[in-house]
Design an enzyme around this catalytic site. Structure first.
Site, PDB file in Angstrom:
ATOM      1  N   LYS A   1     -27.784 -54.912  21.349  1.00 58.16           N
ATOM      2  CA  LYS A   1     -28.369 -54.216  22.493  1.00 58.16           C
ATOM      3  C   LYS A   1     -28.758 -55.190  23.608  1.00 58.16           C
ATOM      4  CE  LYS A   1     -31.822 -52.255  20.853  1.00 58.16           C
ATOM      5  NZ  LYS A   1     -33.176 -52.601  21.259  1.00 58.16           N
TER       6      LYS A   1
ATOM      7  N   ARG B  79     -39.286 -45.369  20.831  1.00 59.44           N
ATOM      8  CA  ARG B  79     -38.925 -45.676  19.456  1.00 59.44           C
ATOM      9  C   ARG B  79     -39.493 -44.667  18.469  1.00 59.44           C
ATOM     10  NH1 ARG B  79     -37.963 -51.419  19.762  1.00 59.44           N
ATOM     11  NH2 ARG B  79     -37.627 -52.467  17.806  1.00 59.44           N
TER      12      ARG B  79
ATOM     13  N   ARG C 212     -37.226 -53.581   9.374  1.00 60.21           N
ATOM     14  CA  ARG C 212     -37.014 -53.047  10.730  1.00 60.21           C
ATOM     15  C   ARG C 212     -35.943 -51.955  10.727  1.00 60.21           C
ATOM     16  NH1 ARG C 212     -35.779 -58.393  13.430  1.00 60.21           N
ATOM     17  NH2 ARG C 212     -35.196 -57.210  15.267  1.00 60.21           N
TER      18      ARG C 212
HETATM   19  P1  ADP Z   1     -35.128 -55.117  17.973  1.00 55.70           P
HETATM   20  O1  ADP Z   1     -34.311 -56.333  17.781  1.00 55.70           O
HETATM   21  O2  ADP Z   1     -35.481 -54.428  16.704  1.00 55.70           O
HETATM   22  O3  ADP Z   1     -34.573 -54.201  19.004  1.00 55.70           O
HETATM   23  P2  ADP Z   1     -37.427 -55.532  19.725  1.00 55.70           P
HETATM   24  O4  ADP Z   1     -37.438 -56.835  20.422  1.00 55.70           O
HETATM   25  O5  ADP Z   1     -37.083 -54.320  20.506  1.00 55.70           O
HETATM   26  O6  ADP Z   1     -36.517 -55.689  18.436  1.00 55.70           O
HETATM   27  O7  ADP Z   1     -38.870 -55.264  19.065  1.00 55.70           O
HETATM   28  C1  ADP Z   1     -39.502 -56.215  18.238  1.00 55.70           C
HETATM   29  C2  ADP Z   1     -40.771 -55.613  17.639  1.00 55.70           C
HETATM   30  O8  ADP Z   1     -41.653 -55.215  18.699  1.00 55.70           O
HETATM   31  C3  ADP Z   1     -40.586 -54.333  16.816  1.00 55.70           C
HETATM   32  O9  ADP Z   1     -40.216 -54.622  15.491  1.00 55.70           O
HETATM   33  C4  ADP Z   1     -41.960 -53.699  16.941  1.00 55.70           C
HETATM   34  O10 ADP Z   1     -42.893 -54.333  16.106  1.00 55.70           O
HETATM   35  C5  ADP Z   1     -42.354 -54.010  18.369  1.00 55.70           C
HETATM   36  N1  ADP Z   1     -41.912 -52.953  19.322  1.00 55.70           N
HETATM   37  C6  ADP Z   1     -41.006 -53.086  20.324  1.00 55.70           C
HETATM   38  N2  ADP Z   1     -40.835 -51.939  20.996  1.00 55.70           N
HETATM   39  C7  ADP Z   1     -41.675 -51.042  20.401  1.00 55.70           C
HETATM   40  C8  ADP Z   1     -41.964 -49.664  20.621  1.00 55.70           C
HETATM   41  N3  ADP Z   1     -41.356 -48.967  21.605  1.00 55.70           N
HETATM   42  N4  ADP Z   1     -42.874 -49.060  19.812  1.00 55.70           N
HETATM   43  C9  ADP Z   1     -43.492 -49.735  18.834  1.00 55.70           C
HETATM   44  N5  ADP Z   1     -43.270 -51.025  18.564  1.00 55.70           N
HETATM   45  C10 ADP Z   1     -42.364 -51.687  19.339  1.00 55.70           C
END
Ligand code: ADP
Length: 190
Positions: free
Chosen positions: A13, A88, A146
């Site tokens: 992504k 999310r 995750r």
């Molecule tokens: P990924 O590689 O899973 O897309 P992200 O960088 O988007 O990882 O997110 C890393 C972490 O940040 C998630 O595992 C969560 O703990 C937190 N996080 C990010 N976006 C959200 C959201 N919209 N709601 C809740 N937690 C979030």
């Protein structure tokens, strides 16, 4: 032009979002990046965030909504944005709808990159082998959590958009170039 980009962890992504922001001259609002920024600042909030994120669990909807509300009002969003990593949870999706309605903002494309679970784990294992400077939440065990969280909390969000006939699925298991080509074809020239 506004886009929501979905994809399980390791779906590529972030890579695709970078291409899209260049091509369409829009900005990326990544809740993950914003949270990591907050952690870097060393605040009390940051410390509690890192405890949650390092386990691969979700940060509370309340915190996420307050970050997003603040960002969405900024001028640099006016030409368009990619929402990356948000919404999310179903609750975030509902609150986003309200927020967008109140600001008269329309989401043009809601896109999911689909990737099989086994491939995701392969990708992340490779990333972990190649790169010493990996994120705290990029280990195989945490990744598995995750993915589980994605299935439990985020698949219902995809269903929510699918039921509204809004969801566009793109095969994220193709080469990086093919995935971006599919994205460009979906979005078209602007
Ligand atoms: P990924 O590689 O899973 O897309 P992200 O960088 O988007 O990882 O997110 C890393 C972490 O940040 C998630 O595992 C969560 O703990 C937190 N996080 C990010 N976006 C959200 C959201 N919209 N709601 C809740 N937690 C979030």
């Amino acid at each position: 032009m506004n886009i929501i980009l979905f994809g399980p962890p390791g779906a590529g992504k972030g890579t695709q979002a970078k291409f899209l922001i260049e091509k369409y001259n829009i900005i990326q609002l990544s809740t993950g990046d914003m949270l990591r920024e907050a952690i870097k600042s060393g605040s009390e909030l940051g410390k509690s965030l890192s405890l949650i994120m390092d386990k691969g669990d979700l940060v509370s909807d309340k915190i996420i909504m307050s970050i997003i509300e603040e960002k969405i009002d900024k001028d640099d969003c006016k030409n368009g944005m990619i929402l990356d990593g948000f919404p999310r949870t179903l609750n975030q999706a509902n609150e986003l709808d309200e927020l967008l309605n109140s600001k008269k903002i329309i989401i043009d494309y809601i896109i999911e990159l689909t990737v099989d679970e086994n491939l995701l784990i392969n990708r992340i294992e490779k990333r972990a082998e190649e790169n010493l400077d990996i994120r705290n939440d990029d280990t195989v065990d945490i990744l598995k959590n995750r993915i589980l969280v994605y299935k439990n909390d985020t698949l219902p969000v995809l269903k929510y958009y699918k039921d509204k006939n809004r969801l566009i699925s793109i095969n994220g298991m193709q080469s990086i170039e093919k995935v971006s080509n599919d994205l460009y074809k979906t979005i078209g020239e602007v």
